[in-house]
Design a protein around this motif. Structure first.
Motif, mmCIF file in Angstrom:
data_model
loop_
_atom_site.group_PDB
_atom_site.id
_atom_site.type_symbol
_atom_site.label_atom_id
_atom_site.label_comp_id
_atom_site.label_asym_id
_atom_site.label_seq_id
_atom_site.Cartn_x
_atom_site.Cartn_y
_atom_site.Cartn_z
ATOM 1 N N ALA A 202 0.831 -1.210 0.000
ATOM 2 C CA ALA A 202 0.000 0.000 0.000
ATOM 3 C C ALA A 202 0.864 1.259 0.000
ATOM 4 O O ALA A 202 0.604 2.219 -0.735
ATOM 5 N N ARG A 203 1.908 1.274 0.816
ATOM 6 C CA ARG A 203 2.771 2.456 0.892
ATOM 7 C C ARG A 203 3.553 2.655 -0.405
ATOM 8 O O ARG A 203 3.806 3.786 -0.834
ATOM 9 N N SER B 83 3.291 5.937 -2.680
ATOM 10 C CA SER B 83 4.479 6.686 -3.089
ATOM 11 C C SER B 83 4.513 6.866 -4.603
ATOM 12 O O SER B 83 4.853 7.936 -5.115
ATOM 13 N N LEU B 84 4.148 5.801 -5.327
ATOM 14 C CA LEU B 84 4.126 5.868 -6.792
ATOM 15 C C LEU B 84 3.159 6.946 -7.268
ATOM 16 O O LEU B 84 3.512 7.784 -8.102
ATOM 17 N N ASN C 144 2.165 11.908 -9.934
ATOM 18 C CA ASN C 144 1.382 13.132 -10.133
ATOM 19 C C ASN C 144 2.239 14.385 -9.962
ATOM 20 O O ASN C 144 1.984 15.409 -10.612
ATOM 21 N N ALA C 145 3.253 14.316 -9.093
ATOM 22 C CA ALA C 145 4.143 15.468 -8.919
ATOM 23 C C ALA C 145 4.904 15.769 -10.204
ATOM 24 O O ALA C 145 5.250 16.918 -10.482
ATOM 25 N N ARG C 146 5.156 14.730 -10.985
ATOM 26 C CA ARG C 146 5.838 14.922 -12.267
ATOM 27 C C ARG C 146 4.894 15.436 -13.349
ATOM 28 O O ARG C 146 5.314 15.679 -14.477
ATOM 29 N N ARG C 147 3.598 15.520 -13.012
ATOM 30 C CA ARG C 147 2.572 15.982 -13.944
ATOM 31 C C ARG C 147 2.588 15.163 -15.235
ATOM 32 O O ARG C 147 2.611 15.701 -16.345
ATOM 33 N N MET D 260 9.837 3.120 -10.914
ATOM 34 C CA MET D 260 9.487 3.882 -9.719
ATOM 35 C C MET D 260 8.991 2.964 -8.607
ATOM 36 O O MET D 260 9.260 3.188 -7.421
ATOM 37 N N ILE D 261 8.257 1.901 -8.967
ATOM 38 C CA ILE D 261 7.777 0.947 -7.972
ATOM 39 C C ILE D 261 8.951 0.225 -7.320
ATOM 40 O O ILE D 261 8.995 0.037 -6.098
ATOM 41 N N ILE D 262 9.924 -0.176 -8.130
ATOM 42 C CA ILE D 262 11.096 -0.873 -7.596
ATOM 43 C C ILE D 262 11.860 0.036 -6.639
ATOM 44 O O ILE D 262 12.281 -0.379 -5.551
ATOM 45 N N ALA D 263 12.047 1.300 -7.023
ATOM 46 C CA ALA D 263 12.753 2.247 -6.152
ATOM 47 C C ALA D 263 11.993 2.479 -4.851
ATOM 48 O O ALA D 263 12.573 2.509 -3.763
#
Length: 410
Positions: free
Chosen positions: A208-209, A213-214, A219-222, A386-389
Motif C-alpha cells: 500500500a505504501r 508513493s508511486l 502526479n508530482a511529475r505531472r 518507480m515501484i522498484i525504487a
C-alpha cells in the motif's frame, strides 16, 4: 451495430437472462450472447458477467438500459411503419430481434436528406455515389416504399421518407448519446496507466505504501497518464495483464512470468504470524494448536503456505476443515490478531504489523520473491522503475528501525 442486436440487448438487460431472451425470440443463445458482447464493445463497458453459471447484470447496465429506451420505442414505430405491429407481440418480437438495418446506414440516409443530394452526401461521407445509392435502395426495399423523389435539383423526401427521417433521427440521437459517454471512456482508458497489485495487508503494508508513493511521485511529475489502481490475486493479475486490462502487476509469485516483461521487486522469506498471546515456540506446535487462515492457492503466497501447513500437521483431525482460504489479507490479519488463528506471510509484509501479531521464524528457510510485470507501454516501464525504487526504500525502513532499537538497548 444492428437494430436487431440493440433490441435483443435491451431484453437481456431487462430480463437478466440470455436463455430466456433466446427462447422468447426463438434465437440461439450464442446469437443473443453475441448481441450483448457487441453492445459492450461499442460502449466500452462491461454490462453483464457470469456468476455461478448465471448471468448477472452490472450497475452500469441500468444507465444503458435507460439509454436504449428511446431506441426500442423508435423500433416500435418502425414496426408499425413496415406492417409489423407491436400488438401481435410474438410476430413483432421475432421481426424486431432480426432487423438487419445498421445505424450507420440510417445515418447515411439522414445525411442525404439533410444535403438534398446523393452526390453531395457521398462527398461529405467520402463514399462512392454508386455505393451510397445501393444502400438507399436496400433501405427502401426493407421499408417497402420510396424514400426520395429524384428531381433535377436533387433528392426530396417523400411522405414515407419524412416519416422514416423522424424515426431514424430519434434512433441516431439516442445512440449518439450512449456513444458519447463511451468515447470519453475510450479516451480516459487510453490515457490511464492501470496498475494491479496483490492485495495489501492494510494501509501500513509495504504494498500500500509503495503504491501511495508511486501515485504521489507520478502526479508530482505531472505525467500525461493518470494512474488507476486495483488489487487482485496473482492468478487474476496475470490474466488481466495478458488481456490488457492492466499495464503493470505487482505479484507474489514467479509462476507464469515468462510470458511478460518482468523484474524482481524484492526478496524475503516466509514466516508464521501468530496471536500475540500465543506461547508456542515452533511452527509445528503453532500449526497443530491453532486454526489456520491464509490466502487461497490462487496467490503465490497461498500456494506455498497451504502446502507447508499440510506438511507440518498431516495427521491432525479436521485438518481440512479448519484451514480457511481468504483472499483478503486484512481479514487474515484480524483473525490472527483477535481470533486465535495463525497464518503465513512474507517477512517484509509481516514486519509492519509486528505490533499486532507474533512473528515466528520457520524451522527451515523458505525464500519468497516479489516481482513486477509490465507490458510494452513506456509509461508502464517508467512506473515499474518507480515501484522498484519505492519498494527498496520502504522495505529498508523496518531494518533500520530494528537496528536503532538494538543500539538504544545496548
Amino acid at each position: 451495430m444492428h437494430l436487431g442486436a440493440l433490441f435483443i440487448s435491451h431484453h437481456v438487460l431487462t430480463s437478466g437472462s440470455v436463455r430466456e431472451t433466446a427462447r422468447r425470440f426463438q434465437l440461439s443463445p450464442s446469437t443473443v450472447s453475441t448481441a450483448i458482447r457487441h453492445l459492450e464493445t461499442e460502449l466500452a463497458m462491461k454490462l453483464t458477467e457470469r456468476a455461478s453459471g448465471e448471468l448477472v447484470t452490472l450497475l452500469a447496465s441500468g444507465r444503458v438500459l435507460e439509454g436504449l429506451e428511446p431506441i426500442t420505442a423508435a423500433i416500435g414505430e418502425l414496426g408499425h411503419f413496415t406492417g409489423h405491429d407491436a400488438a401481435a407481440a410474438d410476430a413483432y418480437e421475432a421481426w424486431a430481434s432480426r432487423i438487419p438495418l445498421k445505424i450507420v446506414t440510417m445515418e447515411r440516409f439522414l445525411e442525404v436528406a439533410d444535403q438534398g443530394s446523393i452526390n453531395r452526401a457521398a462527398r461529405r461521407l467520402r463514399l462512392g455515389q454508386p455505393q451510397l445509392s445501393l444502400q438507399l435502395a436496400n433501405l427502401e426495399k426493407f421499408l417497402g416504399g420510396r424514400l426520395f423523389e429524384r428531381q433535377a435539383q436533387g433528392s426530396v423526401l417523400t411522405e414515407e421518407g419524412r416519416r422514416a427521417y423522424q424515426i431514424f433521427t430519434a434512433i441516431s440521437q439516442a445512440w449518439n448519446d450512449l456513444k458519447s459517454s463511451a468515447d470519453e471512456r475510450y479516451r480516459r482508458t487510453a490515457r490511464s496507466l492501470r496498475i494491479g497489485s496483490i492485495i495489501p495487508t492494510g494501509s501500513e503494508s509495504w504494498v500500500a505504501r509503495c503504491l501511495g508513493s508511486l501515485v504521489s511521485e507520478w502526479n508530482a511529475r505531472r505525467s500525461n497518464n493518470a494512474i488507476s489502481l486495483v488489487s487482485m490475486t496473482a492468478d487474476d493479475l496475470r490474466e488481466a495483464l495478458k488481456s490488457g486490462r492492466i499495464d503493470v502487476a505487482i505479484l507474489d509469485s514467479v509462476f507464469g512470468l515468462e510470458s511478460f516483461r518482468h523484474r524482481e521487486l524484492l526478496q524475503t522469506d516466509m514466516v508464521v504470524i501468530a496471536p500475540p498471546e500465543s506461547t508456542e515456540t515452533n511452527v509445528a506446535d503453532l500449526v497443530a494448536g491453532h486454526a489456520i487462515c491464509m490466502p487461497s492457492p490462487r496467490t503465490g503466497l497461498g500456494h506455498a503456505a497451504m502446502a507447508f501447513s499440510y506438511e507440518r500437521a498431516p495427521n491432525r483431525r479436521f485438518r481440512s476443515q479448519d484451514i480457511t482460504a481468504a483472499d483478503s489479507l486484512p481479514v487474515i490479519v484480524d483473525l490472527v490478531a483477535n481470533h486465535g488463528y495463525v497464518s503465513f506471510l512474507g517477512r517484509v509484509s509481516a514486519m509492519p504489523i509486528a505490533d499486532k501479531v507474533r512473528i515466528v521464524d520457520l524451522d527451515e528457510h523458505l525464500p519468497m520473491s516479489y516481482h513486477v510485470a509490465f507490458n510494452h507501454r513506456k509509461a508502464a516501464a517508467d512506473a515499474c522503475a518507480m515501484i522498484i525504487a519505492a519498494a527498496a526504500r520502504l522495505t529498508s525502513e523496518p531494518v533500520a528501525q530494528t537496528d536503532r532499537v538494538r543500539e538504544s538497548a545496548a
